[in-house]
Design an enzyme around this catalytic site. Structure first.
Site, mmCIF file in Angstrom:
data_model
loop_
_atom_site.group_PDB
_atom_site.id
_atom_site.type_symbol
_atom_site.label_atom_id
_atom_site.label_comp_id
_atom_site.label_asym_id
_atom_site.label_seq_id
_atom_site.Cartn_x
_atom_site.Cartn_y
_atom_site.Cartn_z
ATOM 1 N N ALA A 1 0.828 -1.203 0.000
ATOM 2 C CA ALA A 1 0.000 0.000 0.000
ATOM 3 C C ALA A 1 0.865 1.257 0.000
ATOM 4 O O ALA A 1 0.647 2.184 -0.791
ATOM 5 C CB ALA A 1 -0.931 -0.005 1.206
ATOM 6 N N ASP A 2 1.846 1.308 0.878
ATOM 7 C CA ASP A 2 2.711 2.488 0.938
ATOM 8 C C ASP A 2 3.482 2.668 -0.366
ATOM 9 O O ASP A 2 3.641 3.788 -0.859
ATOM 10 C CB ASP A 2 3.687 2.354 2.102
ATOM 11 C CG ASP A 2 3.020 2.565 3.451
ATOM 12 O OD1 ASP A 2 2.231 3.514 3.574
ATOM 13 O OD2 ASP A 2 3.277 1.781 4.365
ATOM 14 N N SER A 3 3.987 1.569 -0.911
ATOM 15 C CA SER A 3 4.804 1.667 -2.113
ATOM 16 C C SER A 3 3.994 2.094 -3.328
ATOM 17 O O SER A 3 4.428 2.952 -4.101
ATOM 18 C CB SER A 3 5.495 0.327 -2.387
ATOM 19 O OG SER A 3 6.366 -0.013 -1.323
#
Length: 407
Positions: free
Chosen positions: A170-172
């Site tokens: 998700a962050d990436s």
């Protein structure tokens, strides 16, 4: 100095951890000048997460996430720090932040103030669930976003729990989508469509968009994709994860009905491949469990080289699953230049992607020590030595040890 395609773009990064910083890193790889602002009383927590480099003790994840960035230790919540931040905003193109909604507004540097300082500033705002809506104040991390996007629901075995992937997906993906948003806003500013604008990006939205098929599957076809173990949630073509007789894990796929039938003929014989159920991809998909079992039996009885040769002969794919040890020694990855060395560093990192023929990206340096560029950044903003010394002595600005400054 960078010669990349973004060499004239200046970015202030107020981000922390992964999503916001990765967006800035992706742009820095292609020449943007990024100044990462950290708190003088302790930098980004990414400095301490994960293993440390053997040569200098800095976190290797930090090294790649903060690469190509200048580091300024600044308490921008003080009046003096706010004045410094204003100077930076006035001469910058982009500001990246990924605090919870309301943090900038409570510090009186919300978008209205930032745009008063610089009407052309593009502001990338990354938060768990977006700047508005019933969940805007709900705390969120990457795993919560993976759950909300549907990724966790689609990953795992049918009778087992939902699962997260082996990296901060998700962050990436939010970092990637944030970089895209910045480029779109820069283009709009450049062609006169808009001036500075705000990009409001929730951490779950990148994955939601990139998964892509689950929403139309439900709304258009009344099909609800479910996790399916080693196979795809929706089996469109023969494939999955198998282990060969010599212990090699392979992922296999066949893209069309003719390819699939050729593969089935090789794996299970003419009678199986000519079964009317397998005349179309829809029929193959409907009977995928039986197809999977046939492939499992065929692959499990042969070594990898034989399996790969048979799949290649039938225009299908059998790809070895690579470990990181395999990756750093792989001839194709080496030929592409995807793992790069950096001068003065033991740590090697993944290089700039994608490959541009005329204005490629580059890794000029890896993440630096705390406050490494504070003096140089303040000097570039026009502060004299007395002003810099006063800011340092008051704690508004952090300064590096002499041995750490790389100017």
């Amino acid at each position: 100095m960078s010669q990349g395609p973004l060499k004239n773009i200046s970015i202030i990064e107020l981000g922390h951890v992964i999503a916001g910083p990765l967006a800035a890193t992706l742009l820095a790889d292609f020449g943007a000048e990024v100044i990462k602002v950290e708190n003088p009383r302790g930098g980004d927590m990414m400095r301490d997460l994960g293993p440390k480099a053997q040569d200098d003790g800095l976190g290797v994840w930090w090294k790649t996430l903060a690469r190509n960035k200048r580091i300024l230790a600044l308490n921008w919540k003080t009046p003096e720090g706010r004045a410094i931040l204003r100077r930076m905003v006035e001469v910058s193109d982009v500001l990246v932040e990924n605090f919870r909604p309301g943090v900038l507004e409570r510090a009186d540097i919300g978008p209205d103030v930032l745009h008063r300082w610089n009407p052309d500033l593009i502001i990338l705002r990354i938060s768990g669930y977006g700047q508005e809506g019933p969940m805007k104040k709900t705390p969120a991390f990457g795993r919560a976003a993976e759950a909300m996007s549907g990724l966790a629901h689609l990953t795992g075995y049918p009778n087992g729990p939902p699962m997260h992937p082996g990296f901060p997906a998700a962050d990436s993906t939010t970092g990637l989508m944030g970089a895209l948003g910045v480029m779109l806003a820069l283009h709009a500013r450049g062609n006169g469509t808009a001036k500075g604008q705000v990009i409001d990006l929730a951490v779950f939205e990148g994955l939601l968009r990139l998964i892509d098929y689950h929403v139309p599957a439900l709304t258009g076809a009344a099909v609800s994709p479910l996790r399916n173990g080693l196979r795809q949630p929706m089996d469109f073509a023969p494939g999955g994860m198998f282990r060969t007789s010599d212990g090699v894990w392979v992922t296999v796929s066949a893209g069309g009905a003719e390819t699939a039938r050729r593969l089935l003929r090789t794996a299970a014989g003419d009678a199986f491949a000519d079964d009317p159920r397998f005349a179309t991809m829809a029929g193959i998909s409907a009977n995928m469990a039986e197809v999977f079992d046939a492939l499992q039996k065929f692959i499990g009885a042969r070594d990898f080289d034989t399996v790969q040769a048979e799949f290649t002969k039938n225009d299908a794919v059998a790809a070895r699953v690579l470990s990181v040890e395999d990756i750093v020694n792989h001839p194709q990855i080496a030929h592409r230049g995807d793992i790069v060395d950096v001068a003065g560093e033991q740590t090697r990192v993944v290089g700039a992607v994608p490959h541009l023929s005329d204005t490629p990206g580059s890794v000029r340096w890896l993440g630096r020590a705390e406050a490494a560029d504070s003096h140089a950044v303040l000097r570039d903003l026009g502060l004299n030595e007395q002003e810099i010394a006063a800011l340092a002595s008051s704690g508004v600005v952090g300064m590096p040890q002499e041995s750490e400054e790389k100017e």
